[in-house]
Design an enzyme around this catalytic site. Structure first.
Site, mmCIF file in Angstrom:
data_model
loop_
_atom_site.group_PDB
_atom_site.id
_atom_site.type_symbol
_atom_site.label_atom_id
_atom_site.label_comp_id
_atom_site.label_asym_id
_atom_site.label_seq_id
_atom_site.Cartn_x
_atom_site.Cartn_y
_atom_site.Cartn_z
ATOM 1 N N TYR A 212 0.821 -1.215 0.000
ATOM 2 C CA TYR A 212 0.000 0.000 0.000
ATOM 3 C C TYR A 212 0.854 1.262 0.000
ATOM 4 C CZ TYR A 212 -4.595 -2.149 0.818
ATOM 5 O OH TYR A 212 -5.768 -2.834 0.696
ATOM 6 N N LYS B 121 3.865 -15.380 2.133
ATOM 7 C CA LYS B 121 4.115 -16.067 0.859
ATOM 8 C C LYS B 121 5.622 -16.298 0.805
ATOM 9 C CE LYS B 121 2.728 -17.681 -3.158
ATOM 10 N NZ LYS B 121 1.954 -18.935 -3.279
ATOM 11 N N ASP C 148 -2.172 -18.398 -0.027
ATOM 12 C CA ASP C 148 -3.122 -19.099 -0.909
ATOM 13 C C ASP C 148 -3.770 -20.267 -0.160
ATOM 14 O OD1 ASP C 148 -0.595 -20.288 -0.846
ATOM 15 O OD2 ASP C 148 -0.651 -20.953 -2.944
ATOM 16 N N ASP D 192 -6.146 -7.371 4.067
ATOM 17 C CA ASP D 192 -7.291 -6.731 3.407
ATOM 18 C C ASP D 192 -8.168 -7.800 2.764
ATOM 19 O OD1 ASP D 192 -8.938 -4.740 2.257
ATOM 20 O OD2 ASP D 192 -7.765 -4.798 0.405
ATOM 21 N N ASP E 146 -11.956 -9.627 4.384
ATOM 22 C CA ASP E 146 -13.255 -9.645 3.686
ATOM 23 C C ASP E 146 -13.785 -11.073 3.597
ATOM 24 O OD1 ASP E 146 -13.160 -6.881 3.188
ATOM 25 O OD2 ASP E 146 -13.859 -7.106 1.122
HETATM 26 C C1 IPM Z 1 -10.341 -1.775 4.012
HETATM 27 C C2 IPM Z 1 -10.660 -1.171 2.669
HETATM 28 C C3 IPM Z 1 -9.570 -0.188 2.284
HETATM 29 C C4 IPM Z 1 -8.246 -0.944 2.243
HETATM 30 C C5 IPM Z 1 -9.839 0.553 0.965
HETATM 31 C C6 IPM Z 1 -11.158 1.296 0.977
HETATM 32 C C7 IPM Z 1 -8.726 1.482 0.595
HETATM 33 O O1 IPM Z 1 -10.810 -2.176 1.724
HETATM 34 O O2 IPM Z 1 -10.201 -1.003 4.981
HETATM 35 O O3 IPM Z 1 -10.239 -2.994 4.095
HETATM 36 O O4 IPM Z 1 -7.899 -1.530 1.213
HETATM 37 O O5 IPM Z 1 -7.560 -0.957 3.247
HETATM 38 MG MG MG Z 2 -10.787 -4.132 2.511
#
Ligand code: IPM
Ligand code: MG
Length: 370
Positions: free
Chosen positions: A145, A196, A228, A252, A256
């Protein structure tokens, strides 16, 4: 009475409507417990661009600097992206900027599938095991990032090259690893570190460094997994995870995925913490899901991630554990009572009632005073 200043930055999309519910719940918590919050709202994201020409207006940044914590909604409206250069878009110019500016290297994302929501989990019951209860500890200010160089260059003849750099120092890895081991001691004493290492230099350093930190915490079991494999294991055997320790981008992605296992991204809170500042740690609290512009302003969004983020703020930044637990219990009871926003609603479920954002918030407030 304890007093704290918080910056409430609702942002874009569903941000304002879920923030409203979280602030309502905090007001009820204040009435029950002995603390007072001075809440100041600030513009951020596209709302900041509209109000002041910048995704993170100077006034908003100044407000954050004099606050004890930031309660954040969400930013980003992809439809409007083409209207400003990518460096000025809210994700980079506000969210990533705040993370870096305040040194918020430790991102904690607790995923817990409530028993009453087993149907909202995409996994068959037998794969859910004894329930899903995972803390994702994501490194938040390093890796791909932020690594330099980061640029897009024209190589001529119609060829373009984009570069992102994945870079970590052992000190950055050590400090996030310590957060994971300490968190594990308050849970089931297991850390699964994700990397990784079979391909990346970063992964090799990550694994070596985490192993070294792990030797100082012999009471916590440490396992390593390639990312993975972890993505697969998470859906095959989620019960094996207690704390998942991840670098920025892996965290990240996997957070999710884990959120879906917990019923919905709309239920996943997040705390981003820096190094300790005296007794109270400055922190940034946001739902992990995005601004969901498709459902914004329609009273459809699930406010629970925002409300649980407010609870994490009370716990981590202000040490108000009882008030935080009361909010978490109230959320739990509202779910047990059958209230469901669209993301966790299943018409086949008996006793479930589909409600909007404000009804869910009101029900949680009512549970608080019950
Ligand atoms: C998160 C989001 C952010 C990230 C985006 C919106 C930049 O996906 O906080 O997980 O990638 O960190
Ligand atoms: Mg995210």
């Amino acid at each position: 009475m304890k007093r704290f200043n918080i910056a409430a930055l609702a942002g874009d999309g569903i941000g304002p409507e879920v923030m409203r519910e979280a602030l309502g719940v905090l007001r009820v918590a204040e009435g029950k417990f002995d603390f007072k919050l001075e809440v100041t709202e600030g513009a951020v994201g596209w709302a900041g661009i509209d109000a002041d020409g910048k995704a993170l207006p100077d006034d908003t940044l100044a407000l954050c600097k004099k606050s004890d914590a930031i309660l954040f909604g969400s930013v980003g409206l992809p439809e409007r992206d083409p209207t400003v250069p990518k460096e000025e878009r809210p994700e980079r110019a506000a969210l990533l900027r705040i993370r870096k500016e305040f040194g918020l290297f430790a991102n904690l994302r607790p995923v817990k599938l409530p028993a009453a929501l087993a149907h909202a989990c995409p996994l068959a019951k037998e794969r859910q095991g004894g329930g899903i209860d995972i803390l994702v500890v994501r490194e938040l200010t390093g890796g791909m990032y932020f690594g330099q160089p980061k640029k897009t260059e024209d190589l001529g003849s119609g060829n373009v090259r984009a570069i992102d750099t994945m870079v970590y120092t052992s000190l950055e890895i050590e400090r996030i690893a310590r957060v994971a081991f300490h968190a594990a001691k308050l849970r089931r004493r297991k850390v699964t570190s994700i990397d990784k290492a079979n391909v990346l230099e970063n992964g090799v350093l990550w694994r070596e460094t985490v192993s070294r930190v792990g030797r100082s915490h012999p009471d916590v079991a440490l396992e390593h997994q390639f990312v993975d494999n972890a993505a697969m294991q998470l859906v095959l055997r989620p019960g094996q995870y207690d704390v998942m320790l991840c670098e920025n981008m892996f965290g990240d992605i996997l957070s999710d995925e884990a959120a879906a296992l917990g019923g919905s991204l709309g239920m996943l809170p997040s705390a981003s913490l820096g190094a300790g500042r005296g007794e109270n740690v400055f922190g940034f609290y946001e739902p992990a899901g995005g601004s969901a512009p498709d459902i914004a302003g329609k009273n459809l969004a699930n406010p629970i991630a925002q409300i649980l983020s407010a609870a994490l703020m009370l716990r981590y930044s202000f040490g108000l554990n009882a008030a935080a637990a009361a909010i978490e219990d109230a959320v739990q009871r509202a779910i047990e009572a059958g209230l469901r926003t669209g993301d966790i609603f299943n018409p086949a479920e008996t006793g479930a009632r589909k409600v909007g954002t404000s009804e869910m918030g009101a029900a949680i407030c009512a549970e608080m005073v019950r």
